[in-house]
Write an enzyme that holds these catalytic residues in place. Structure first.
Site, mmCIF file in Angstrom:
data_model
loop_
_atom_site.group_PDB
_atom_site.id
_atom_site.type_symbol
_atom_site.label_atom_id
_atom_site.label_comp_id
_atom_site.label_asym_id
_atom_site.label_seq_id
_atom_site.Cartn_x
_atom_site.Cartn_y
_atom_site.Cartn_z
ATOM 1 N N LYS A 1 0.913 -1.323 -0.040
ATOM 2 C CA LYS A 1 0.153 -0.022 -0.003
ATOM 3 C C LYS A 1 0.886 1.315 0.181
ATOM 4 O O LYS A 1 0.569 2.249 -0.620
ATOM 5 C CB LYS A 1 -0.931 0.048 1.249
ATOM 6 C CG LYS A 1 -2.032 -1.188 1.058
ATOM 7 C CD LYS A 1 -2.969 -0.969 2.472
ATOM 8 C CE LYS A 1 -3.936 -2.197 2.222
ATOM 9 N NZ LYS A 1 -4.921 -2.137 3.251
ATOM 10 N N LYS B 1 -6.216 -8.841 -7.550
ATOM 11 C CA LYS B 1 -7.273 -9.215 -6.625
ATOM 12 C C LYS B 1 -8.456 -8.135 -6.950
ATOM 13 O O LYS B 1 -8.218 -6.842 -7.115
ATOM 14 C CB LYS B 1 -6.934 -8.787 -5.315
ATOM 15 C CG LYS B 1 -7.890 -8.877 -3.976
ATOM 16 C CD LYS B 1 -7.360 -8.844 -2.666
ATOM 17 C CE LYS B 1 -8.472 -8.938 -1.780
ATOM 18 N NZ LYS B 1 -8.219 -8.513 -0.283
ATOM 19 N N LYS C 1 -12.127 -2.251 -4.664
ATOM 20 C CA LYS C 1 -13.022 -1.213 -4.766
ATOM 21 C C LYS C 1 -12.474 -0.137 -5.422
ATOM 22 O O LYS C 1 -13.135 0.895 -5.947
ATOM 23 C CB LYS C 1 -13.530 -0.729 -3.407
ATOM 24 C CG LYS C 1 -14.140 -1.918 -2.666
ATOM 25 C CD LYS C 1 -14.314 -1.682 -1.034
ATOM 26 C CE LYS C 1 -13.632 -2.484 -0.046
ATOM 27 N NZ LYS C 1 -13.810 -1.921 1.441
#
Length: 338
Positions: free
Chosen positions: A117, A200, A203
């Site tokens: 991240k 993956k 959103k």
């Protein structure tokens, strides 16, 4: 040390950022609902985790209600499970600080999700993003949870939770926190992108066609599956034939998870089938399973006061379990409270 016997108890949560998608449902919520009645179940909307990156306040409040609506629409029963949002129970943050003082910097440096991240911008991300695995440990251990249903990508955080529990127990010479077990089972515990089977489902992907949003209507769900990326080959005769075919494997896994079966059974049902046969069948199955949930979610979202009432009531129940654990933790550490 020999671990004492702890009451079997499940805890897990979903972060309210960006809206619910199919990966949240198959990898988490569907499994949460299935565990109701097997042991005590506590489910949370982890809004404190969401603010490790900046959130628009209105979007965060709406996202919290959307996750709660997803839980409820999928069949989570507030009479059978405790449902609340994390920030309503201050014990999460309080125990999180104590665990910040138990966890080691080296442990945090090994957390692969932080590296993913933060990327090359690690010096500029929030301290919360770096330290949030210790808050996740507090989420779990505040309730002496013995089991946590997670996807494979979250297994490392449950292992860290076990490390924190073991170090706390060792440092204070007491068997107080359980060594929580991750529960990773079933097909599609990690749902992949509909346009790239190596990534993956997220959103925050670039295209809405990459994912199935849990508020998508029936027509949109069907369209997205029919347009999902595939390779040129038909389905193989055995599951082994999917090993080097990520898009094909993803669609088979999604079918299996929606149909409560196995990838092997899906291949046995569609051996050698072309995508012109399989994708419409998957679309029909997905609409049958997901459209009623999206309709119920919309109904719940139309009554935010009712969602807030359910979350507040659940927080009262959660607090009743958490408070004695937190008080005992303070006593063990030597921190004075009134």
């Amino acid at each position: 040390m020999t671990q004492p016997t702890f009451t079997p108890r499940v805890f897990s949560g979903i972060k309210p950022s960006g809206g619910l998608q199919l990966g949240n449902y198959l990898g988490a919520i569907k499994r949460f609902v299935g565990m109701q009645g097997t042991m005590e179940t506590i489910y949370c909307v982890v809004d404190l985790h969401a603010i490790t990156v900046w959130q628009d306040p209105k979007d965060l409040a709406n996202g919290t209600r959307e996750v709660a609506a997803g839980y409820l629409a999928a069949g989570l029963d507030p009479a059978k499970s405790i449902l609340f949002n994390q920030s309503r129970v201050s014990g999460h943050a309080e125990l999180g600080w104590i665990f910040n003082c138990v966890a080691r910097v080296g442990w945090m440096n090994r957390m692969t999700q932080f590296k993913d991240k933060a990327g090359s911008n690690a010096e500029k991300v929030s301290l919360g993003l770096y330290a949030y695995p210790s808050l996740m440990a507090a989420d779990i251990l505040l309730y002496h949870a013995t089991h946590v249903p997670v996807g494979e990508d979250q297994k490392q955080h449950v292992e860290l939770t076990r490390d924190i529990a073991a170090k706390f127990n060792h440092d204070y010479g007491i068997d107080f926190f359980p060594l929580t077990e991750p529960v990773i089972d079933g097909p599609a515990t990690r749902v992949m992108n509909l346009r790239d089977g190596t990534k993956k489902m997220s959103k925050s992907g670039d295209s809405d066609m990459e994912r199935i949003n849990m508020l998508d209507d029936a027509d949109t769900i069907a369209k997205k599956f029919k347009k999902a990326k595939t390779d040129a080959e038909p389905l193989p005769e055995t599951v082994e034939g999917l090993k080097t075919r990520p898009e094909a494997r993803n669609l088979v896994d999604i079918y299996a998870a929606l149909d409560d079966t196995t990838p092997e059974a899906v291949i046995a049902q569609y051996p050698g089938a072309g995508w012109g046969t399989f994708k419409p069948a998957l679309a029909d199955l997905a609409v049958a399973k997901l459209a009623p949930i999206s309709q119920d979610m919309a109904r719940f979202m139309a009554d935010p006061a009712e969602i807030d009432r359910i979350l507040a009531q659940g927080a009262d129940k959660a607090r009743a379990i958490a408070q004695p654990v937190l008080q005992r933790t303070y006593d063990i550490v030597g921190l004075l409270r009134g």
